[in-house]
Design an enzyme around this catalytic site. Structure first.
Site: not given
Length: 285
Positions: A105, A119, A121-123, A152, A269-270
């Site tokens: 993230s 921003h 993030n990948t998960r 884009h 989480g932290n």
């Protein structure tokens, strides 16, 4: 499949590799601007009663001349959702609350208001199901049509290499998701957002990992170009004020609507890593 340990490790290794490459590129930009800023890394361990291996992560943070504040987090956690939260998660339930989650993230807030915040993030998550999610969106206080179009276009190309429907679907998902209902405005100029790319078997995992990797590569390719394009542009006090007000909108979204913030808080989480997305300074007028 029910045992995703090897796949989780494969995804974690990719996210850590991507983190290292992104942080190196951002430090190079700082050096080009005459700054010696560098990422500082703090590792943390998750705690869960009765869980001997709950995982943890590493938060990378840099404050520099170009990047006023940029955080890059990688975490890999495992355990059980609280029963009331499990019911809201794909493939989980109060009876089957187990999960693993690994991901990267990133949020960057820039010193120059002509440079867009961003921003990404990948998960990869597993419960009784397994799936990938993520995306990236651009948040310029002072939008430039050229920057928006290039951002884009790069993600459109990444999507097109895997599925001709992905870009239109995931762009709309980002437009719908990154919206602040109480303000009646979007958080920025969009990008792509996807979730529940289901991995029914090893072949599906490999396909979805390949796409997720290309999302990371697209970000690493396009965002540094936009930063270098704008980072030396002169700005006025009025420009800075507009940046601070848009940062306020960003903070509102992340604290009120963002699912990633909620997930991190609900899974132990932290706190500093979860809230690293908040801007260093913002204004509400």
């Amino acid at each position: 499949m029910t045992d995703w340990i090897a796949q989780t490790d494969t995804a974690r290794t990719w996210f850590e590799t991507l983190r290292d490459r992104i942080c190196a590129e951002f430090e190079s930009i700082e050096h080009e601007a005459g700054s010696d800023a560098a990422f500082q890394y703090d590792s943390w361990e998750r705690e869960e009663e009765g869980n001997e291996d709950p995982g943890g992560g590493t938060r990378g943070l840099m404050k520099g001349k170009v990047f006023e504040k940029v955080g890059v987090n990688v975490s890999t956690v495992r355990g059980n959702f609280a029963p009331e939260f499990a019911a809201s998660i794909n493939g989980a339930s109060p009876e089957n609350p187990g999960f693993t989650a690994t991901g990267i993230s990133l949020v960057a807030h820039m010193a120059n208001p002509h440079v867009p915040a961003v921003h990404m993030n990948t998960r990869f998550l597993t419960t009784q199901a397994a799936w990938f999610g993520g995306g990236a969106d651009l948040n310029p206080p002072l939008p430039y049509e050229e920057d928006t179009a290039d951002f884009h276009a790069r993600f459109r190309a990444a999507c097109a290499a895997h599925n001709p429907t992905y870009y239109d679907r995931f762009k709309k998902w980002a437009d719908d998701y990154f919206y602040i209902p109480h303000r009646g405005v979007h958080r920025g100029v969009g990008g792509i957002f996807y979730d529940h790319l289901e991995c029914e078997d090893e072949a599906a995992f490999e396909r979805n990992l390949a796409f997720t990797k290309d999302v990371g590569e697209a970000f690493l390719d396009i965002f540094p170009k936009l930063v270098r394009r704008r980072m030396e542009r002169e700005f006025t006090p009025e420009d800075k004020q507009q940046q601070l007000e848009w940062r306020g909108r960003y903070a509102e979204f992340n604290l009120v609507y963002d699912r990633g913030t909620l997930f991190g808080l609900k899974t132990g989480g932290n706190i500093d890593a979860i809230l690293m997305s908040l801007p260093p300074e913002a204004t509400w007028s």
